[in-house]
Design a protein around this motif. Structure first.
Motif, PDB file in Angstrom:
ATOM      1  N   ILE A   1      41.751  39.830  37.710  1.00  0.00           N
ATOM      2  CA  ILE A   1      41.102  40.272  38.943  1.00  0.00           C
ATOM      3  C   ILE A   1      41.891  39.795  40.158  1.00  0.00           C
ATOM      4  O   ILE A   1      42.110  40.543  41.108  1.00  0.00           O
ATOM      5  N   SER A   2      42.324  38.554  40.124  1.00  0.00           N
ATOM      6  CA  SER A   2      43.109  38.013  41.228  1.00  0.00           C
ATOM      7  C   SER A   2      44.392  38.812  41.430  1.00  0.00           C
ATOM      8  O   SER A   2      44.740  39.179  42.559  1.00  0.00           O
ATOM      9  N   GLN A   3      45.081  39.112  40.343  1.00  0.00           N
ATOM     10  CA  GLN A   3      46.318  39.888  40.431  1.00  0.00           C
ATOM     11  C   GLN A   3      46.035  41.301  40.923  1.00  0.00           C
ATOM     12  O   GLN A   3      46.806  41.867  41.701  1.00  0.00           O
ATOM     13  N   TYR A   4      44.928  41.865  40.495  1.00  0.00           N
ATOM     14  CA  TYR A   4      44.545  43.196  40.957  1.00  0.00           C
ATOM     15  C   TYR A   4      44.294  43.184  42.466  1.00  0.00           C
ATOM     16  O   TYR A   4      44.824  44.017  43.205  1.00  0.00           O
ATOM     17  N   GLU A   5      43.486  42.225  42.928  1.00  0.00           N
ATOM     18  CA  GLU A   5      43.163  42.159  44.350  1.00  0.00           C
ATOM     19  C   GLU A   5      44.397  41.901  45.213  1.00  0.00           C
ATOM     20  O   GLU A   5      44.454  42.329  46.355  1.00  0.00           O
ATOM     21  N   ASN A   6      45.377  41.225  44.654  1.00  0.00           N
ATOM     22  CA  ASN A   6      46.614  40.943  45.385  1.00  0.00           C
ATOM     23  C   ASN A   6      47.679  42.015  45.202  1.00  0.00           C
ATOM     24  O   ASN A   6      48.810  41.862  45.664  1.00  0.00           O
ATOM     25  N   GLY A   7      47.346  43.100  44.507  1.00  0.00           N
ATOM     26  CA  GLY A   7      48.257  44.222  44.349  1.00  0.00           C
ATOM     27  C   GLY A   7      49.375  44.008  43.349  1.00  0.00           C
ATOM     28  O   GLY A   7      50.349  44.751  43.335  1.00  0.00           O
ATOM     29  N   LYS A   8      49.231  43.004  42.493  1.00  0.00           N
ATOM     30  CA  LYS A   8      50.289  42.695  41.527  1.00  0.00           C
ATOM     31  C   LYS A   8      50.124  43.432  40.207  1.00  0.00           C
ATOM     32  O   LYS A   8      51.054  43.480  39.413  1.00  0.00           O
ATOM     33  N   MET A   9      48.945  43.988  39.957  1.00  0.00           N
ATOM     34  CA  MET A   9      48.717  44.750  38.731  1.00  0.00           C
ATOM     35  C   MET A   9      47.556  45.704  38.951  1.00  0.00           C
ATOM     36  O   MET A   9      46.807  45.573  39.913  1.00  0.00           O
ATOM     37  N   ASN A  10      47.420  46.643  38.056  1.00  0.00           N
ATOM     38  CA  ASN A  10      46.306  47.584  38.086  1.00  0.00           C
ATOM     39  C   ASN A  10      45.349  47.260  36.951  1.00  0.00           C
ATOM     40  O   ASN A  10      45.767  46.764  35.903  1.00  0.00           O
ATOM     41  N   LEU A  11      44.087  47.551  37.167  1.00  0.00           N
ATOM     42  CA  LEU A  11      43.095  47.415  36.110  1.00  0.00           C
ATOM     43  C   LEU A  11      43.001  48.746  35.365  1.00  0.00           C
ATOM     44  O   LEU A  11      43.302  49.799  35.932  1.00  0.00           O
ATOM     45  N   SER A  12      42.562  48.674  34.121  1.00  0.00           N
ATOM     46  CA  SER A  12      42.318  49.918  33.395  1.00  0.00           C
ATOM     47  C   SER A  12      41.209  50.676  34.115  1.00  0.00           C
ATOM     48  O   SER A  12      40.444  50.102  34.905  1.00  0.00           O
ATOM     49  N   LYS A  13      41.113  51.953  33.852  1.00  0.00           N
ATOM     50  CA  LYS A  13      40.094  52.781  34.499  1.00  0.00           C
ATOM     51  C   LYS A  13      38.695  52.217  34.252  1.00  0.00           C
ATOM     52  O   LYS A  13      37.891  52.118  35.174  1.00  0.00           O
ATOM     53  N   GLU A  14      38.430  51.801  33.023  1.00  0.00           N
ATOM     54  CA  GLU A  14      37.119  51.270  32.668  1.00  0.00           C
ATOM     55  C   GLU A  14      36.827  49.964  33.416  1.00  0.00           C
ATOM     56  O   GLU A  14      35.733  49.764  33.933  1.00  0.00           O
ATOM     57  N   ASN A  15      37.822  49.075  33.462  1.00  0.00           N
ATOM     58  CA  ASN A  15      37.626  47.805  34.153  1.00  0.00           C
ATOM     59  C   ASN A  15      37.507  47.988  35.661  1.00  0.00           C
ATOM     60  O   ASN A  15      36.752  47.285  36.316  1.00  0.00           O
ATOM     61  N   LEU A  16      38.237  48.942  36.198  1.00  0.00           N
ATOM     62  CA  LEU A  16      38.151  49.230  37.626  1.00  0.00           C
ATOM     63  C   LEU A  16      36.759  49.734  37.990  1.00  0.00           C
ATOM     64  O   LEU A  16      36.156  49.294  38.970  1.00  0.00           O
ATOM     65  N   ILE A  17      36.224  50.609  37.177  1.00  0.00           N
ATOM     66  CA  ILE A  17      34.868  51.121  37.403  1.00  0.00           C
ATOM     67  C   ILE A  17      33.859  49.984  37.329  1.00  0.00           C
ATOM     68  O   ILE A  17      32.984  49.857  38.183  1.00  0.00           O
ATOM     69  N   ALA A  18      33.994  49.132  36.322  1.00  0.00           N
ATOM     70  CA  ALA A  18      33.077  48.001  36.162  1.00  0.00           C
ATOM     71  C   ALA A  18      33.178  47.040  37.341  1.00  0.00           C
ATOM     72  O   ALA A  18      32.165  46.545  37.845  1.00  0.00           O
ATOM     73  N   TYR A  19      34.398  46.766  37.786  1.00  0.00           N
ATOM     74  CA  TYR A  19      34.644  45.883  38.931  1.00  0.00           C
ATOM     75  C   TYR A  19      33.952  46.425  40.175  1.00  0.00           C
ATOM     76  O   TYR A  19      33.218  45.720  40.853  1.00  0.00           O
ATOM     77  N   ARG A  20      34.166  47.691  40.460  1.00  0.00           N
ATOM     78  CA  ARG A  20      33.582  48.312  41.644  1.00  0.00           C
ATOM     79  C   ARG A  20      32.056  48.346  41.558  1.00  0.00           C
ATOM     80  O   ARG A  20      31.361  48.049  42.529  1.00  0.00           O
ATOM     81  N   GLN A  21      31.523  48.700  40.386  1.00  0.00           N
ATOM     82  CA  GLN A  21      30.071  48.756  40.220  1.00  0.00           C
ATOM     83  C   GLN A  21      29.443  47.382  40.387  1.00  0.00           C
ATOM     84  O   GLN A  21      28.377  47.256  40.994  1.00  0.00           O
ATOM     85  N   TYR A  22      30.098  46.364  39.853  1.00  0.00           N
ATOM     86  CA  TYR A  22      29.552  45.016  39.974  1.00  0.00           C
ATOM     87  C   TYR A  22      29.450  44.624  41.441  1.00  0.00           C
ATOM     88  O   TYR A  22      28.422  44.109  41.886  1.00  0.00           O
ATOM     89  N   ILE A  23      30.493  44.855  42.201  1.00  0.00           N
ATOM     90  CA  ILE A  23      30.480  44.496  43.614  1.00  0.00           C
ATOM     91  C   ILE A  23      29.441  45.313  44.377  1.00  0.00           C
ATOM     92  O   ILE A  23      28.696  44.776  45.194  1.00  0.00           O
TER      93      ILE A  23
END
Length: 65
Positions: free
Chosen positions: A34-56
């Motif tokens: 998550i930290s790397q994703y938020e800092n633009g160093k990596m992408n999350l899978s589509k499923e994890n990205l959806i889960a991340y956004r929904q959680y927030i």
């Protein structure tokens, strides 16, 4: 998701006082991912990205009695 959108979700997470560790545990990935994703160093899978956004978006930071 572009960098601007990542930054907006990071700001929402911080405004709601959601810790990275909390989201990671809830969606089943590492805090580092998550930290790397938020800092633009990596992408999350589509499923994890959806889960991340929904959680927030759905996290309720009101004090519960």
């Amino acid at each position: 998701m572009n960098i601007k959108q990542r930054h907006l979700y990071m700001l929402r997470r911080k405004e709601k006082k959601i810790r990275i560790k909390e989201i990671a545990s809830a969606i089943g990935i590492t805090s580092a991912a998550i930290s790397q994703y938020e800092n633009g160093k990596m992408n999350l899978s589509k499923e994890n990205l959806i889960a991340y956004r929904q959680y927030i978006e759905t996290h309720d930071n009101r004090i519960k009695n």
